[in-house]
Design an enzyme around this catalytic site. Structure first.
Site, PDB file in Angstrom:
ATOM      1  N   TRP A 195      -0.110 109.225 -35.315  1.00  0.00           N
ATOM      2  CA  TRP A 195       1.160 109.852 -35.692  1.00  0.00           C
ATOM      3  C   TRP A 195       2.301 109.294 -34.820  1.00  0.00           C
ATOM      4  CZ3 TRP A 195       4.646 112.668 -32.761  1.00  0.00           C
ATOM      5  CH2 TRP A 195       5.642 113.339 -33.464  1.00  0.00           C
ATOM      6  N   HIS A 196       1.961 109.017 -33.544  1.00  0.00           N
ATOM      7  CA  HIS A 196       3.006 108.555 -32.621  1.00  0.00           C
ATOM      8  C   HIS A 196       3.505 107.153 -32.953  1.00  0.00           C
ATOM      9  CE1 HIS A 196       1.587 111.962 -30.231  1.00  0.00           C
ATOM     10  NE2 HIS A 196       2.786 111.933 -29.680  1.00  0.00           N
ATOM     11  N   GLY A 197       2.664 106.345 -33.562  1.00  0.00           N
ATOM     12  CA  GLY A 197       3.151 105.011 -33.891  1.00  0.00           C
ATOM     13  C   GLY A 197       2.060 104.128 -34.435  1.00  0.00           C
ATOM     14  N   PHE A 205       9.218 107.814 -32.938  1.00  0.00           N
ATOM     15  CA  PHE A 205       8.086 108.359 -33.685  1.00  0.00           C
ATOM     16  C   PHE A 205       8.568 109.060 -34.953  1.00  0.00           C
ATOM     17  CE2 PHE A 205       6.597 108.903 -29.091  1.00  0.00           C
ATOM     18  CZ  PHE A 205       6.245 107.583 -29.026  1.00  0.00           C
TER      19      PHE A 205
END
Lengths: 301, 480
Positions: free
Chosen positions: B322-324, B480
């Site tokens: 999800w963060h990247g 993000f």
């Protein structure tokens, strides 16, 4: 809302703003007092504690080329270096003016010229907000160049001390920074890999020339002899600085003042901390060479 | 528009009085339009994505309310999931997967010629996508009625204080707050202002000051000594914390000034004494989102030990992703998944058992045990943050190797000494402040007096003026 409550809230806001304002001014004074007690070059300059026979000025190249202990040892004369890392050329004139205001004129001012060919680093002048309280010249330069920073410095005096200069000064609470010089030796393998793209060409900035001219004129007005020096580069670096001779000629004609070319004066790579700065050993060699050439006077002169 | 910028200062100075003076629908519209202006400041084209997300979930929500057949309801839910995650997939993950498929295919001797899109990642896309998605899932689960008012729904999705980096708000918490005019109170303004100042302190004083040292370090970690690398890795942990919790504090503070209660996003995470506790204290709105919409639907801890470990791992790996779209984020999530799994396995075996006779000795033993656990968790969390930097995995290994080399502990070999000392000093101030704040309820009542508040706020402002870094650095979590 109850009028009493409204009055109380207005009073709280008023009190908050008063505390904020007074605290800002008082703490700024306190920080300034600490700053001025340090042995860092600029507090000493403004306290009149840097009397010298020879003064050096420029950016980091001047700082690490003209090492005061080496000059003192070689010439027997008092030396002061008021250059600094990334010092913008436009800030040099006010500093020189302030030096003269707080000290007796020295016999000689040595200016390292390569800073004229460099673009000012972003925020380089703004670091000198720390000196605003002591220098109207610096304050007016900042006002002219960066209105936002100037306004912020007027709004909050504490903000003036939000600068590298303040933090650096704390490292010199007891000992003078006049013997500050880079240690170590340049990495030869990295130096040999340098290409033209790694070596920025020297710019021709009218603003910087004008600032230099002001310094020279100011010195002349006080009877101070000025020597312009283009300091050494590591051979591998100099090889890619193709425009150095023509640039030096151009600057010489702009300033109508001779420039002493020392760009190839030091060839021993172990004398360099990096391609454009000497280390302590290199600075000693340069001082000896300049004294031998008569660029730096000796005690007997 | 970033909070730590002049345009935002001007924006909020104009917006807030207008907001305070307006009422009812006008206020809602103002809030919504202002949020679009705030978001469009980066790139006005991004607002179309925001609008798309809003419209899809608004329409799906309304249709879900009317639909009775499970098949139809499921189809509508999938419509929203595909639309929201589709946008995220295209803008955030497409190039990553395309490049990796090509790389794997090349290893197998097959040529796959997939184009890469090189799209600019719209700021905060992961945040508002998760926010709207949770709304639709809640309506589908019939835990929430569909929102009928489009302006209200648009404000819920785009509410500018928390739009680009959270806290991720839940529809059942936030939509009711939008249902009537929020009262702007003196207490709300005072508390909100304090939180905004605290957020700015964390961001411009701590995070941005530390960023100078951290950026240099990550640029050439091989040139740093072991001690230097250790210090910078700890500073980096505080940079991320100061940056993100600073943003959350500003967001919550602005919301509070406007009369809203946004959920808390951080609760002194570096004082956690277990990894599960760390995740209950760090980015709480995302952790709880992942728990409620991923971990529990996967079965949570109800389906046996192995399934629980699997669910934990899946949740954390996807949380990392999800963060990247980068392998380091996947690795980071995986490591945290492993840590949580190991902790779950080991907890019954490592509880402190006091055999001491005296209660003082038992207390001391327990306190030391907790402190030791806290230190271990902190060190490991710091080490995992190295992965959080978007850089080649090999660079993280270089950093670990530098730390493990234990080669040079002389202070003279430290690089960037001035910003390093400044960073350490400011981080220490933050750390002490957090330690004291943890026990705020136990502080003598003099601390809650208006004069104490005046002094505290003035101190924050003085610190910002004296130590702040005003380079207008964007917040880390914007990416993000």
């Amino acid at each position: 809302m109850h009028p009493g409550k409204t009055r109380a809230r207005i009073a709280i806001v008023g009190l908050f703003l008063t505390v904020l304002f007074l605290g800002d001014r008082l703490m700024a004074r306190a920080v300034d007092a600490v700053f001025m007690r340090t042995k860092f070059r600029y507090p000493m300059l403004y306290a009149g504690e840097l009397p010298a026979d020879i003064v050096f000025l420029g950016n980091s190249r001047a700082l690490h080329m003209f090492h005061c202990p080496a000059v003192r040892e070689t010439t027997g004369l008092r030396a002061a270096n008021i250059g600094f890392n990334g010092l913008p050329t436009i800030a040099m004139a006010p500093l020189w003016h302030d030096y003269l205001e707080h000290h007796a004129p020295p016999a000689l001012l040595v200016l390292e010229v390569s800073c004229v060919g460099r673009e000012d680093e972003d925020g380089a002048l703004e670091r000198f907000t720390t000196c605003m309280r002591h220098s109207d010249e610096i304050a007016s330069q900042i006002a002219r160049r960066n209105r936002l920073v100037y306004s912020a410095s007027q709004l909050s005096h504490l903000y003036r001390y939000n600068s590298e200069l303040t933090w650096r000064s704390l490292f010199f609470l007891r000992n003078s920074d006049q013997d500050w010089i880079m240690e170590g030796q340049v990495d030869r393998s990295e130096a040999e890999e340098l290409t033209d793209a790694d070596v920025p060409s020297l710019l021709r900035s009218a603003d910087n020339v004008a600032a230099f001219q002001r310094i020279i004129d100011g010195a002349a007005a006080h009877g101070v002899e000025v020597r312009l020096v283009h300091a050494p580069y590591l051979t591998e670096y100099r090889r890619h600085l193709h425009d150095a001779p023509t640039w030096t000629n151009w600057l010489q004609s702009e300033l109508e003042h001779p420039i002493l070319d020392y760009t190839d004066a030091i060839v021993d790579p172990t004398s360099f901390a990096d391609p454009i700065h000497l280390n302590a050993g290199g600075a000693r060699q340069l001082a000896i060479r300049m004294a031998r050439d008569g660029v730096l006077p000796s005690q007997d002169d | 528009m970033v909070f730590n910028s002049i345009p935002f200062l001007v924006f909020f100075t104009i917006f807030f009085p207008l907001y305070a003076l307006s009422k009812g629908r006008l206020r809602l519209m103002l809030c919504s339009i202002a949020s679009y202006v705030f978001y469009g400041w980066w790139d006005y084209r991004f607002t179309t994505l925001l609008l798309w997300s809003t419209m899809v979930d608004y329409v799906v929500g309304r249709l879900l309310e009317g639909a009775r057949q499970p098949k139809m309801r499921r189809a509508l839910l999938w419509c929203s999931v595909v639309s929201n995650l589709g946008v995220l997939a295209v803008f955030k993950y497409f190039d990553f997967f395309a490049e990796n498929v090509q790389r794997v295919a090349a290893q197998l001797g097959v040529t796959v010629d997939w184009p890469t899109l090189h799209l600019v990642l719209p700021v905060g896309i992961s945040f508002y996508t998760f926010q709207t998605l949770s709304y639709t899932i809640d309506v589908y689960r019939q835990r929430l009625p569909a929102e009928r008012d489009l302006w209200r729904f648009a404000t819920f999705v785009a509410f500018f204080p928390q739009l680009v980096a959270g806290p991720i708000v839940r529809a059942h918490d936030f939509l009711p707050q939008l249902a009537r005019d929020r009262e702007i109170t003196w207490d709300g303004i005072v508390e909100g202002f304090g939180l905004v100042l605290l957020g700015f302190f964390k961001k411009v004083v701590v995070a941005d000051s530390v960023a100078i040292v951290v950026d240099h370090f990550f640029g050439a970690p091989q040139t740093y000594t072991s001690l230097n690398a250790m210090i910078v890795v700890v500073l980096y942990a505080f940079q991320i914390y100061g940056d993100f919790s600073g943003y959350s504090d500003i967001a919550i503070g602005l919301g509070r000034m406007m009369g809203f209660a946004l959920p808390r996003n951080f609760q002194f995470p570096y004082f956690a004494n277990s990894f599960s506790e760390f995740w209950r204290r760090w980015h709480i709105s995302l952790s709880t989102w992942l728990r409620d919409y991923l971990y529990i639907p996967l079965g949570g801890n109800r389906s046996g030990t192995v399934a629980t470990y699997r669910n934990l791992m899946l949740t954390m790996v996807l949380g990392g992703l999800w963060h990247g779209a980068h392998w380091t984020f996947i690795l980071w999530g995986t490591i945290h998944g492993i840590l949580l799994t190991l902790q779950r396995w080991a907890t019954p075996r490592t509880e402190f058992k006091s055999s001491s006779q005296s209660s003082a000795a038992a207390f001391l033993g327990s306190a030391l045990f907790q402190l030791g656990r806290m230190a271990i968790v902190f060190v490991i969390v710091c080490l995992t943050w190295v992965m959080f930097r978007r850089h080649p995995v090999g660079d993280s290994l270089i950093i670990y190797a530098r730390i493990a080399s234990l080669d040079d502990f002389s202070p003279g070999a430290l690089q960037d000494r001035i910003p390093l000392v400044k960073g350490c000093a400011l981080v220490s101030i933050l750390f002490i402040g957090e330690a004291v704040s943890q026990h705020a309820n136990h502080l003598p009542c003099v601390w809650h007096h208006p004069l104490a508040k005046i002094m505290a706020y003035a101190c924050l402002l003085w610190s910002i003026a004296l130590f702040g870094t005003f380079a207008g650095n964007a917040f880390i979590y914007f990416q993000f």
